[in-house]
Design a protein around this motif. Structure first.
Motif, PDB file in Angstrom:
ATOM      1  N   THR A 248       6.008   7.615  16.400  1.00  0.00           N
ATOM      2  CA  THR A 248       5.346   6.706  16.987  1.00  0.00           C
ATOM      3  C   THR A 248       5.453   5.197  16.987  1.00  0.00           C
ATOM      4  O   THR A 248       4.914   4.304  17.506  1.00  0.00           O
ATOM      5  N   LYS A 249       6.393   5.095  16.079  1.00  0.00           N
ATOM      6  CA  LYS A 249       6.800   3.550  15.570  1.00  0.00           C
ATOM      7  C   LYS A 249       5.614   2.818  15.071  1.00  0.00           C
ATOM      8  O   LYS A 249       5.691   1.680  15.213  1.00  0.00           O
ATOM      9  N   GLN A 250       4.787   3.542  14.473  1.00  0.00           N
ATOM     10  CA  GLN A 250       3.430   2.870  13.956  1.00  0.00           C
ATOM     11  C   GLN A 250       3.539   2.803  12.337  1.00  0.00           C
ATOM     12  O   GLN A 250       3.730   3.899  11.645  1.00  0.00           O
ATOM     13  N   THR A 251       2.657   1.991  11.945  1.00  0.00           N
ATOM     14  CA  THR A 251       2.425   1.828  10.341  1.00  0.00           C
ATOM     15  C   THR A 251       0.939   2.182  10.325  1.00  0.00           C
ATOM     16  O   THR A 251       0.117   1.333  10.769  1.00  0.00           O
ATOM     17  N   VAL A 252       0.452   3.329   9.342  1.00  0.00           N
ATOM     18  CA  VAL A 252      -0.771   3.393   9.116  1.00  0.00           C
ATOM     19  C   VAL A 252      -1.290   3.475   7.575  1.00  0.00           C
ATOM     20  O   VAL A 252      -0.286   3.585   6.767  1.00  0.00           O
ATOM     21  N   THR A 253      -2.414   3.180   7.424  1.00  0.00           N
ATOM     22  CA  THR A 253      -2.997   3.004   5.968  1.00  0.00           C
ATOM     23  C   THR A 253      -3.266   4.617   5.511  1.00  0.00           C
ATOM     24  O   THR A 253      -4.230   4.968   6.085  1.00  0.00           O
ATOM     25  N   VAL A 254      -2.683   4.972   4.482  1.00  0.00           N
ATOM     26  CA  VAL A 254      -3.287   6.440   3.925  1.00  0.00           C
ATOM     27  C   VAL A 254      -4.016   6.119   2.658  1.00  0.00           C
ATOM     28  O   VAL A 254      -3.432   5.569   1.726  1.00  0.00           O
ATOM     29  N   GLN A 255      -5.403   6.639   2.602  1.00  0.00           N
ATOM     30  CA  GLN A 255      -6.115   6.388   1.664  1.00  0.00           C
ATOM     31  C   GLN A 255      -5.938   7.459   0.288  1.00  0.00           C
ATOM     32  O   GLN A 255      -5.253   8.374   0.822  1.00  0.00           O
ATOM     33  N   PRO A 256      -5.980   6.896  -0.752  1.00  0.00           N
ATOM     34  CA  PRO A 256      -5.760   7.819  -1.862  1.00  0.00           C
ATOM     35  C   PRO A 256      -6.498   9.104  -2.001  1.00  0.00           C
ATOM     36  O   PRO A 256      -7.610   9.243  -1.436  1.00  0.00           O
ATOM     37  N   PHE A 257      -5.984  10.223  -2.561  1.00  0.00           N
ATOM     38  CA  PHE A 257      -6.864  11.559  -2.849  1.00  0.00           C
ATOM     39  C   PHE A 257      -8.022  11.087  -3.860  1.00  0.00           C
ATOM     40  O   PHE A 257      -7.851  10.348  -4.607  1.00  0.00           O
ATOM     41  N   LYS A 258      -9.169  11.617  -3.536  1.00  0.00           N
ATOM     42  CA  LYS A 258     -10.277  11.190  -4.273  1.00  0.00           C
ATOM     43  C   LYS A 258     -10.866  12.243  -4.782  1.00  0.00           C
ATOM     44  O   LYS A 258     -10.991  13.676  -4.127  1.00  0.00           O
ATOM     45  N   TYR A 259     -11.628  12.397  -6.012  1.00  0.00           N
ATOM     46  CA  TYR A 259     -12.352  13.541  -6.486  1.00  0.00           C
ATOM     47  C   TYR A 259     -13.559  13.456  -5.538  1.00  0.00           C
ATOM     48  O   TYR A 259     -14.235  12.865  -5.407  1.00  0.00           O
TER      49      TYR A 259
END
Length: 507
Positions: A248-259
């Motif tokens: 998609t030629k896009q950059t997204v923010t990925v949240q960390p895995f959380k408990y």
């Protein structure tokens, strides 16, 4: 000889005599007429008419003056002859009636008896029809029960078939060298009733592996180094990261895995413990998060190991100096060995038997996956021959497997309690008087000892939560900070190093 007249001729004669008597006043009137010639004739006539009416006669003038004499009347009467008389049967003029005999089988009694017989026959017929109806209803009910049992059996077989298929495929994998990604898919897809494909599951993990590569590339770290790869994976649990999608030629923010502190044991929803749920929601707990770590490491070719603690699991890996490092996926931090022991539920027996805080071998990891399949199945269908089959397979791969031993303990406990209850739950001192129940009790105690010898101690939920939350304090301790500092130095050294580093971790 003249025969005595019948009733009919007598009545006739009596009627004649009566008529003769009724004419006598007329004769007296005529005689009297002779002596009273001086009275006018019409007066006499009126008198005679009035007198005659007094006796109820209304004769005409012809019958009064032309009546025959007695001798003439007698001549007109015919003497009856025998041939002219017929015997009269008075019964022919009245209906035949039979007087009831109350001392024999009279019609009235016969009618009452027949009515009773008819009523009894009707009652018997009604009872027969009702019994037949009840039998038919019972047959229909049994048919419905059998049908429902068949339906339930079909549903049961349809629901359990994914587990049977997954167990069969897991058993065909080489326990010394298998794909953890494949094993996780087989276990969780059975629980999800084949709702997703292996490619979907694998692609979701590959996406995280690609993110790790991008992280290492941005930081200029060699992606072929095992420490670097573990460092990159740990970034997924400790911070948010940027992912560039080449399609998609896009950059997204990925949240960390959380408990996910909500229902972390999966008591209300077993899905809380699944890796697939963690991939979808970004939240998991100490069971799913370390397993996802291993699956991502596999896609990257990194070496990492699953390690166990009471009610807990975490990741262990080795640096270039072959030092054992512990990574807590629930907090995204390196933790010290002492913090793990400080839970208070790791005793000397557990350390001696490597029950806790040691790396699992491939066979032990396979046994761990089979345990997950067993627990999922039991959660849905309870304990039966299939769960026992899985349990025995686990013990074959890992004889000291704690989960399998606890299963044995629970089974022997249920058997012992049932047998003791069946004899009236006598005091313990009297139990030897009942050999069968006493033997079951001894087997239960033996299973407890085997589990205790492995170092098992039941950790209460409240104690586990307190211990887990104490990680924030642990991170501030000097020992933990020193471990993190050494790892950072190694990563900084890898950033400067441009040559390929080969590493053979323990195991």
């Amino acid at each position: 000889m003249i025969q005595k007249p019948t009733l009919r001729s007598q009545a006739y004669l009596q009627g004649t005599q009566s008529q003769s008597r009724k004419t006598q006043p007329c004769k007296r009137a005529l005689l009297h007429l002779r002596h009273t010639s001086s009275i006018p004739l019409f007066i006499i006539v009126l008198y005679i008419l009035g007198f005659t009416n007094t006796y109820g006669q209304t004769p005409s003038s012809l019958t009064i003056f032309n009546r025959p004499s007695l001798s003439q009347l007698q001549q007109q009467i015919r003497t009856p002859k025998p041939a002219t008389f017929q015997r009269i049967d008075i019964n022919q003029y009245s209906p035949k009636q039979t007087l009831p005999n109350y001392y024999n089988n009279t019609p009235l009694l016969n009618q009452s008896y027949n009515q009773q017989q008819n009523n009894q026959a009707i009652i018997q017929e009604v009872e027969r029809v009702e019994l037949q109806r009840q039998q038919q209803l019972e047959e229909i009910k049994q048919d419905i029960i059998e049908f429902e049992k068949g339906q339930e059996y079909n549903k049961y077989m349809a629901a359990t078939q994914p587990y049977i298929n997954s167990y069969s495929q897991l058993s065909q994998l080489n326990p010394d060298s298998f794909s953890i990604t494949k094993a996780l898919y087989l276990v969780e897809n059975a629980f999800e009733n084949n709702k997703f494909s292996y490619e979907q599951f694998k692609d979701a993990i590959k996406l995280r592996a690609d993110l790790v590569k991008q992280i290492l590339k941005r930081e200029g770290i060699n992606p072929k180094n095992n420490v670097a790869l573990n460092y990159g994976i740990q970034k997924l649990f400790s911070q948010e990261n940027k992912y560039y999608n080449p399609k998609t030629k896009q950059t997204v923010t990925v949240q960390p895995f959380k408990y996910d502190f909500k229902d972390y044991k999966g008591d209300k929803d077993y899905r809380q413990q699944l890796v697939s749920k963690l991939l979808q929601t970004g939240k998991g707990q100490c069971h799913s998060m370390p397993l996802l770590y291993l699956a991502i490491a596999e896609q990257l070719g990194a070496k990492a190991y699953l390690s166990l603690a009471p009610e807990h699991s975490f990741i262990q890996f080795f640096n270039n100096q072959n030092d054992r490092l512990n990574f807590e996926t629930t907090s995204g931090n390196i933790v010290n060995q002492n913090w793990l022991i400080q839970s208070g539920y790791i005793n000397a027996a557990a350390l001696k038997n490597n029950t806790f805080l040691d790396t699992l071998s491939q066979k032990q990891l396979m046994a761990h996956c089979l345990n997950d399949l067993l627990l999922e199945y039991q959660n849905k269908f309870g304990y039966n021959d299939f769960t026992n089959q899985i349990k025995e397979k686990v013990k074959q791969l890992d004889p000291n497997n704690l989960t399998a031993r606890i299963f044995d303990e629970n089974i022997t406990t249920q058997i012992a309690l049932q047998k003791i209850k069946a004899i009236g739950s006598p005091p313990l001192k009297d139990l030897p008087n009942y050999p069968d129940a006493y033997n079951a009790y001894l087997q239960m105690q033996a299973s407890y000892k085997r589990t205790d010898d492995l170092g098992f101690q039941q950790m209460p939920d409240a104690a586990y939560q307190r211990w887990l939350k104490s990680i924030d304090k642990e991170k501030k301790k000097q020992e933990t900070k020193e471990t993190e500092r050494k790892l950072k130095q190694e990563i900084d050294w890898l950033k400067k190093l441009r040559t390929k580093i080969t590493f053979s971790p323990k195991g």
